[in-house]
Design an enzyme around this catalytic site. Structure first.
Site, PDB file in Angstrom:
ATOM      1  CG  HIS A  55      -2.264  -0.714   0.795  1.00 52.56           C
ATOM      2  ND1 HIS A  55      -2.683  -1.867   1.388  1.00 52.56           N
ATOM      3  CD2 HIS A  55      -3.177  -0.421  -0.152  1.00 52.56           C
ATOM      4  CE1 HIS A  55      -3.814  -2.257   0.815  1.00 52.56           C
ATOM      5  NE2 HIS A  55      -4.137  -1.392  -0.114  1.00 52.56           N
ATOM      6  CG  ASP A  82      -7.339   8.212   8.402  1.00 51.44           C
ATOM      7  OD1 ASP A  82      -7.412   8.235   9.642  1.00 51.44           O
ATOM      8  OD2 ASP A  82      -7.046   9.198   7.712  1.00 51.44           O
ATOM      9  CD  GLU A 134      -7.671  11.405  10.865  1.00 48.53           C
ATOM     10  OE1 GLU A 134      -8.028  11.658   9.695  1.00 48.53           O
ATOM     11  OE2 GLU A 134      -7.090  10.362  11.188  1.00 48.53           O
TER      12      GLU A 134
HETATM   13  P1  FAD Z   1       3.961  -2.018   2.277  1.00 51.27           P
HETATM   14  O1  FAD Z   1       3.564  -0.895   1.398  1.00 51.27           O
HETATM   15  O2  FAD Z   1       3.895  -3.358   1.708  1.00 51.27           O
HETATM   16  O3  FAD Z   1       5.432  -1.756   2.838  1.00 51.27           O
HETATM   17  C1  FAD Z   1       5.856  -0.486   3.279  1.00 51.27           C
HETATM   18  C2  FAD Z   1       7.366  -0.483   3.556  1.00 51.27           C
HETATM   19  O4  FAD Z   1       7.632  -1.235   4.723  1.00 51.27           O
HETATM   20  C3  FAD Z   1       8.201  -1.108   2.461  1.00 51.27           C
HETATM   21  O5  FAD Z   1       9.449  -0.489   2.431  1.00 51.27           O
HETATM   22  C4  FAD Z   1       8.333  -2.548   2.913  1.00 51.27           C
HETATM   23  O6  FAD Z   1       9.488  -3.160   2.369  1.00 51.27           O
HETATM   24  C5  FAD Z   1       8.391  -2.384   4.406  1.00 51.27           C
HETATM   25  N1  FAD Z   1       7.764  -3.483   5.143  1.00 51.27           N
HETATM   26  C6  FAD Z   1       6.588  -4.098   4.890  1.00 51.27           C
HETATM   27  N2  FAD Z   1       6.347  -5.040   5.810  1.00 51.27           N
HETATM   28  C7  FAD Z   1       7.391  -4.999   6.672  1.00 51.27           C
HETATM   29  C8  FAD Z   1       7.731  -5.725   7.832  1.00 51.27           C
HETATM   30  N3  FAD Z   1       6.955  -6.695   8.309  1.00 51.27           N
HETATM   31  N4  FAD Z   1       8.897  -5.431   8.458  1.00 51.27           N
HETATM   32  C9  FAD Z   1       9.712  -4.442   8.005  1.00 51.27           C
HETATM   33  N5  FAD Z   1       9.428  -3.734   6.897  1.00 51.27           N
HETATM   34  C10 FAD Z   1       8.291  -4.001   6.252  1.00 51.27           C
HETATM   35  N6  FAD Z   1      -0.625   5.561   6.963  1.00 51.27           N
HETATM   36  C11 FAD Z   1      -0.810   6.150   8.157  1.00 51.27           C
HETATM   37  O7  FAD Z   1       0.108   6.248   8.957  1.00 51.27           O
HETATM   38  N7  FAD Z   1      -2.050   6.646   8.492  1.00 51.27           N
HETATM   39  C12 FAD Z   1      -3.132   6.533   7.680  1.00 51.27           C
HETATM   40  O8  FAD Z   1      -4.219   6.959   8.028  1.00 51.27           O
HETATM   41  C13 FAD Z   1      -2.953   5.897   6.422  1.00 51.27           C
HETATM   42  N8  FAD Z   1      -3.986   5.729   5.566  1.00 51.27           N
HETATM   43  C14 FAD Z   1      -3.788   5.084   4.385  1.00 51.27           C
HETATM   44  C15 FAD Z   1      -4.869   4.906   3.518  1.00 51.27           C
HETATM   45  C16 FAD Z   1      -4.705   4.239   2.329  1.00 51.27           C
HETATM   46  C17 FAD Z   1      -5.887   4.037   1.423  1.00 51.27           C
HETATM   47  C18 FAD Z   1      -3.421   3.767   1.946  1.00 51.27           C
HETATM   48  C19 FAD Z   1      -3.212   3.080   0.644  1.00 51.27           C
HETATM   49  C20 FAD Z   1      -2.336   3.961   2.775  1.00 51.27           C
HETATM   50  C21 FAD Z   1      -2.513   4.619   4.006  1.00 51.27           C
HETATM   51  N9  FAD Z   1      -1.450   4.833   4.876  1.00 51.27           N
HETATM   52  C22 FAD Z   1      -1.648   5.433   6.094  1.00 51.27           C
HETATM   53  C23 FAD Z   1      -0.074   4.502   4.473  1.00 51.27           C
HETATM   54  C24 FAD Z   1       0.389   3.170   4.990  1.00 51.27           C
HETATM   55  O9  FAD Z   1       0.777   3.300   6.335  1.00 51.27           O
HETATM   56  C25 FAD Z   1       1.585   2.741   4.173  1.00 51.27           C
HETATM   57  O10 FAD Z   1       1.157   2.463   2.883  1.00 51.27           O
HETATM   58  C26 FAD Z   1       2.346   1.601   4.787  1.00 51.27           C
HETATM   59  O11 FAD Z   1       3.425   1.353   3.952  1.00 51.27           O
HETATM   60  C27 FAD Z   1       1.560   0.325   5.055  1.00 51.27           C
HETATM   61  O12 FAD Z   1       1.216  -0.406   3.918  1.00 51.27           O
HETATM   62  P2  FAD Z   1       1.543  -1.951   3.808  1.00 51.27           P
HETATM   63  O13 FAD Z   1       1.263  -2.595   5.097  1.00 51.27           O
HETATM   64  O14 FAD Z   1       0.856  -2.433   2.592  1.00 51.27           O
HETATM   65  O15 FAD Z   1       3.124  -1.919   3.624  1.00 51.27           O
END
Ligand code: FAD
Length: 530
Positions: free
Chosen positions: A97, A165, A282
């Site tokens: 994400h 969120d 917020e």
């Molecule tokens: P990924 O996108 O898959 O990974 C993010 C990063 O972390 C990459 O560098 C990856 O290599 C690394 N990573 C993944 N898993 C691990 C792990 N287990 N250990 C170490 N590193 C790891 N963020 C907020 O803080 N507040 C919000 O309200 C918010 N709202 C959002 C709403 C939407 C619709 C979206 C798409 C994103 C939102 N985000 C928000 C952002 C979100 O926190 C980031 O996208 C975050 O990266 C989490 O997504 P993911 O779990 O899919 O991680």
């Protein structure tokens, strides 16, 4: 030749009774002889899925995807890379994400973290609700969705205290950033609500860490952008869960009154005697053109609400309407009258536009999972899986009015980008500066400002990217002292400035825990050592 390579990459051979993928071009052949090899995928479908992310701004294919059965598989893969003559990149992918390729591993291996939890949710989420004298907590796998952590905790009448969120993000993914939302003003970001981690480092060691044990890795990994290790378990603090939520949006036409009220609300801490407070604070900025030309209704606002808001905007002559979004939790024991009275007492202290209070009463789960409804609505019109050139900034309180003036009232004045703008304050004192995540220097309050754009054409992408660049340049020119959240920098200079005084410690931690710079290369912080 291209046809032949693509054919080879989807072929699997049977070896020793197990399906084994054929070696991918750039990876050492003996990787495919390791114990975890049956869980490596080199077929086009798997690598294509791990080649981009929610942002759709970047694509880069890995050579293979690992679907680990256990954290030990992750450790073995990393150990193999770290000890090989030509170490290859490894990136854990939560749900992908991110929006700038942060979870990609060009030419290396993406670890599909979701495989760790597949069919094993019960083993990978453990709630501890009753230990003597100990506050309740949950041990959750790094791959787990916050939505699933919520479900498991609610079975014990408990819930984590701070939420993003959108809750279909993973525990490891948000903890690698910070995890912010409307509860952070009171409890700090998600990273400030974690007591212990299991981490697989960039040398393939499996380490348990906390404030007291291996504390450099603990503080490093929290907000660490995946640079020092893969989080495979986090111990997250819980609180008693409410049942329902009174959820309001209050409209403002004047930014000074809006920010004054927001700051009042975040200084209002529940538990301070008889203080009535929101549990979540917020805010949003709605540019005038987007009110007039944007959607005619949203999951929160009806068509009538929106036309009243458009009238308000027209009458006020303001470039934007601002909303405070507040939520008050309650349990089934509270009567509706009691909640009404509490809400009334709080609203009396605020100066929103008279009559412009919009209220909903929902279950706690409906409230926390509210973006899911928007996701569905956008998916149904093909507007979810589009490029997202998002920009998230932390702006110091002392400069938020300058930011508003220069960005919302000038750069974006006549714009009508698709998307939403969030703007809400947080208390810096609730952040732990020993963690890798960074906040602006100085002020004790800073604002999260999120420009969450959607692009529907290549031209849109370019226009929005130009706009984002102009916002960043404006901040630099005016010396506003913003920090990017979910940061993206293209040079190491940019990263050094981003981390400021923390940079030398971060470089030391990298040298100690990921000396070959294998991990999460998509963040583009540390180049591969020569
Ligand atoms: P990924 O996108 O898959 O990974 C993010 C990063 O972390 C990459 O560098 C990856 O290599 C690394 N990573 C993944 N898993 C691990 C792990 N287990 N250990 C170490 N590193 C790891 N963020 C907020 O803080 N507040 C919000 O309200 C918010 N709202 C959002 C709403 C939407 C619709 C979206 C798409 C994103 C939102 N985000 C928000 C952002 C979100 O926190 C980031 O996208 C975050 O990266 C989490 O997504 P993911 O779990 O899919 O991680």
């Amino acid at each position: 030749l291209a046809l032949l390579t693509s054919f080879l990459s989807v072929v699997v051979v049977v070896a020793a009774g197990q399906l084994r993928p054929l070696p991918a071009a750039g990876l050492p052949r003996d990787l495919f002889g390791q114990g975890f090899a049956p869980r490596l995928r080199t077929d086009r479908n798997s690598t294509a899925r791990a080649s981009t992310d929610f942002g759709r701004m970047v694509t880069a294919a890995p050579e293979a995807v690992l679907r680990p059965a256990t954290p030990a598989d992750v450790a073995a893969l990393i150990r193999f890379s770290a000890s090989s003559p030509a170490p290859f990149p490894v990136a854990p992918r939560g749900q992908g994400h991110s929006w700038r390729g942060q979870a990609l591993a060009p030419g290396g291996v993406v670890v599909d973290m979701s495989a760790l939890g597949r069919g094993r949710r019960r083993e990978r989420i453990n709630v501890s609700s009753s230990a003597e004298g100990e506050p309740p907590y949950v041990d959750a796998g790094g791959e787990q969705l916050w939505a699933d952590v919520l479900r498991a905790a609610l079975a014990h009448g408990l819930a984590p205290r701070v939420w993003t969120d959108y809750i279909r993000l993973t525990v490891g993914g948000t903890l690698s950033n910070a995890g912010i939302g409307g509860q952070a003003f009171r409890h700090g970001p998600q990273i400030a609500n974690v007591d212990e981690l299991d981490v697989v480092t960039g040398t393939g060691d499996m380490v348990t860490c906390s404030k007291d044990t291996n504390s450099d890795l603990f503080f490093g990994a929290l907000g660490g952008l995946g640079q020092f290790g893969v989080i495979t378990r986090a111990r997250i603090r819980l609180e008693r869960a409410p049942k329902r939520v009174r959820w309001v949006r209050l409209a403002y036409t004047d930014v000074v009154t809006f920010t004054k009220d927001q700051e009042f609300l975040i200084s209002n801490q529940a538990g301070d005697g008889e203080v009535v407070a929101f549990d979540y604070v917020e805010g949003q900025v709605q540019l005038n053109r987007s009110l007039v030309e944007g959607p005619k209704s949203t999951p929160f606002f009806s068509a009538t609400d929106l036309s009243r808001l458009a009238e308000l905007a027209a009458m006020s002559g303001s470039a934007a309407i601002y909303f405070i979004e507040g939520a008050m939790y309650y349990t089934e024991d509270d009567t509706t009258t009691f909640v009404d009275q509490k809400m009334e007492a709080l609203l009396e202290q605020l100066s929103f536009e008279p009559g412009h209070v919009f209220t909903k009463d929902v279950t706690y789960v409906q409230f926390l999972d509210r973006v899911r409804e928007e996701e569905r609505a956008l998916q149904s019109v093909g507007a979810w899986e589009v490029p997202h050139p998002w920009l998230n900034l932390f702006v110091p309180r002392s400069r938020i009015l300058d930011f508003d003036n220069g960005v919302f009232k000038a750069l974006l004045k006549d714009a009508n980008p698709a998307g939403i703008i969030l703007m809400y304050p947080m208390n810096k004192g609730k952040w732990d500066d020993r963690m890798t995540a960074v906040t602006p220097a100085g002020d004790d309050v800073f604002y999260a400002v999120s420009l969450l754009w959607s692009a529907f054409s290549a031209e849109d992408v370019h226009r929005l990217e130009r706009g984002n660049k102009a916002v960043l340049e404006f901040c630099v020119q005016e010396g506003i002292g913003c920090k990017q959240y979910l940061p993206h920098h293209t040079s190491q200079d940019g990263w050094q400035q981003h981390f400021g005084a923390k940079w030398s410690r971060i470089a030391e931690l990298k040298a100690k825990y990921d000396p070959h710079a294998l991990l999460s290369p998509g963040q583009r912080i540390f180049p591969k050592p020569a």
